[in-house]
Design a protein around this motif. Structure first.
Motif, mmCIF file in Angstrom:
data_model
loop_
_atom_site.group_PDB
_atom_site.id
_atom_site.type_symbol
_atom_site.label_atom_id
_atom_site.label_comp_id
_atom_site.label_asym_id
_atom_site.label_seq_id
_atom_site.Cartn_x
_atom_site.Cartn_y
_atom_site.Cartn_z
ATOM 1 N N ASP A 189 0.828 -1.196 0.000
ATOM 2 C CA ASP A 189 0.000 0.000 0.000
ATOM 3 C C ASP A 189 0.872 1.260 0.000
ATOM 4 N N ALA A 190 1.844 1.313 0.898
ATOM 5 C CA ALA A 190 2.699 2.501 1.002
ATOM 6 C C ALA A 190 3.525 2.709 -0.260
ATOM 7 N N THR A 191 3.975 1.627 -0.877
ATOM 8 C CA THR A 191 4.806 1.753 -2.072
ATOM 9 C C THR A 191 3.991 2.253 -3.256
ATOM 10 N N VAL A 192 2.783 1.735 -3.427
ATOM 11 C CA VAL A 192 1.923 2.234 -4.500
ATOM 12 C C VAL A 192 1.656 3.721 -4.297
ATOM 13 N N ARG A 193 1.395 4.133 -3.067
ATOM 14 C CA ARG A 193 1.141 5.552 -2.799
ATOM 15 C C ARG A 193 2.374 6.407 -3.073
ATOM 16 N N SER A 194 3.557 5.871 -2.824
ATOM 17 C CA SER A 194 4.787 6.615 -3.124
ATOM 18 C C SER A 194 4.951 6.831 -4.622
ATOM 19 N N TYR A 195 4.633 5.812 -5.411
ATOM 20 C CA TYR A 195 4.694 5.962 -6.867
ATOM 21 C C TYR A 195 3.643 6.953 -7.352
ATOM 22 N N LEU A 196 2.468 6.902 -6.770
ATOM 23 C CA LEU A 196 1.421 7.836 -7.177
ATOM 24 C C LEU A 196 1.814 9.275 -6.867
ATOM 25 N N ALA A 197 2.540 9.486 -5.780
ATOM 26 C CA ALA A 197 3.002 10.832 -5.460
ATOM 27 C C ALA A 197 3.941 11.348 -6.543
ATOM 28 N N ILE A 198 4.763 10.464 -7.106
ATOM 29 C CA ILE A 198 5.659 10.863 -8.194
ATOM 30 C C ILE A 198 4.854 11.136 -9.456
ATOM 31 N N VAL A 199 3.933 10.238 -9.768
ATOM 32 C CA VAL A 199 3.119 10.391 -10.978
ATOM 33 C C VAL A 199 2.266 11.653 -10.924
ATOM 34 N N ASN A 200 1.704 11.928 -9.776
ATOM 35 C CA ASN A 200 0.784 13.046 -9.644
ATOM 36 C C ASN A 200 1.482 14.386 -9.461
ATOM 37 N N GLY A 201 2.770 14.378 -9.157
ATOM 38 C CA GLY A 201 3.512 15.625 -9.042
ATOM 39 C C GLY A 201 3.680 16.059 -7.605
ATOM 40 N N PRO A 202 4.373 17.168 -7.409
ATOM 41 C CA PRO A 202 4.761 17.606 -6.067
ATOM 42 C C PRO A 202 3.602 17.985 -5.168
ATOM 43 N N LEU A 203 2.423 18.245 -5.726
ATOM 44 C CA LEU A 203 1.291 18.647 -4.890
ATOM 45 C C LEU A 203 0.506 17.459 -4.386
#
Length: 272
Positions: A255-269
């Motif tokens: 769960d945490a790893t997928v969310r970390s990738y999504l933070a990169i994909v979605n940008g700094p905000l």
């Protein structure tokens, strides 16, 4: 926005090493979807070395049930509204004939009806995908297959090298997208000198877009090199990530790893 599709092949590798039912790639897909990923990718191979035909069918049924629940307004049935619209992407070699336990990629797509099929020229002897199509050489064989997959309602993407000649041919064959094979970029990034490899990706992607194609990317992408790729190509439609993501999840949790990738994909905000 670039979509993140999580490849769950490695979960099946671990399961198959014991010959039992666990860990279950469908359960892993549920965790990834609950974390907010946009797609689930599988790459079944005829030798059944990891994801199997029954896994693909179970995943397809899982995603279809979630879509029906969302359509019916039963939000509590799914693990959050973010599961709406999660796509199934099936990768595979369209030229590989059926064999025991594997019906062939076209038949598998007919059963599962994925949103996308990514056609890849891999063989049993390859440990993993290691090259894209030669569109000039393979085009005549690919074209009727591309049309057959599209007739099933699938979006079709062709796996190509970042320096492929005449990437525009993919559009003429009827494909909707190409997926850039990013191993060379990832290796160069790890060595600290990725400028030329990234430029190859960008140049090919721009030519593909000029021909009317969408552009995906995948292979050896991870949390270290993904940001630079997206900064250079913010127009990427999708990144498909499995090996690194599952490896990182062994330490940080899926769960945490997928969310970390999504933070990169979605940008700094993006919220972590």
């Amino acid at each position: 926005m670039t979509a993140l599709s999580v490849n769950v092949n490695k979960i099946a590798v671990l399961r198959n090493s014991r010959g039992h039912a666990l860990p279950d790639p469908v359960a892993a897909a549920r965790v990834a979807m609950a974390a907010g990923c946009h797609g689930i990718t599988v790459h079944p191979r005829p030798d059944q070395r990891h994801i199997r035909t029954d896994d693909v069918e179970r995943l397809a049924a899982e995603l279809a049930a979630r879509q029906r629940a969302v359509a019916d307004g039963a939000a509590s049935v799914v693990a959050g509204a973010q599961c709406a619209g999660v796509e199934l992407n099936i990768e595979g070699n369209p030229f590989a004939p059926p064999r025991a336990g594997y019906p062939g990629l076209l038949e598998l797509a007919r059963r599962a009806r994925p949103a996308q099929v990514t056609l890849v020229p891999d063989g049993d002897a390859q440990l993993t995908s290691d090259h894209g199509f030669d569109l000039a050489r393979d085009g005549a064989r690919l074209q009727p297959l591309v049309h057959a997959f599209k007739a099933l309602g699938c979006r079709v993407s062709l796996f190509v090298d970042p320096d492929v000649a005449e990437v525009e041919r993919a559009a003429a064959l009827g494909a909707d997208r190409v997926e850039l094979y990013t191993e060379a970029y990832a290796r160069a990034f790890a060595a600290g000198d990725h400028g030329a490899a990234l430029a190859d990706c960008v140049a090919t992607a721009n030519r593909a877009r000029a021909a009317g194609l969408g552009v995906n990317a995948g292979h050896d992408l991870d949390q270290r090199n993904l940001g630079a790729l997206l900064a250079a190509m913010p127009f990427l439609a999708e990144v498909s990530i499995g090996h690194a993501l599952i490896g990182e999840a062994l330490y940080a949790g899926l769960d945490a790893t997928v969310r970390s990738y999504l933070a990169i994909v979605n940008g700094p905000l993006a919220t972590p």
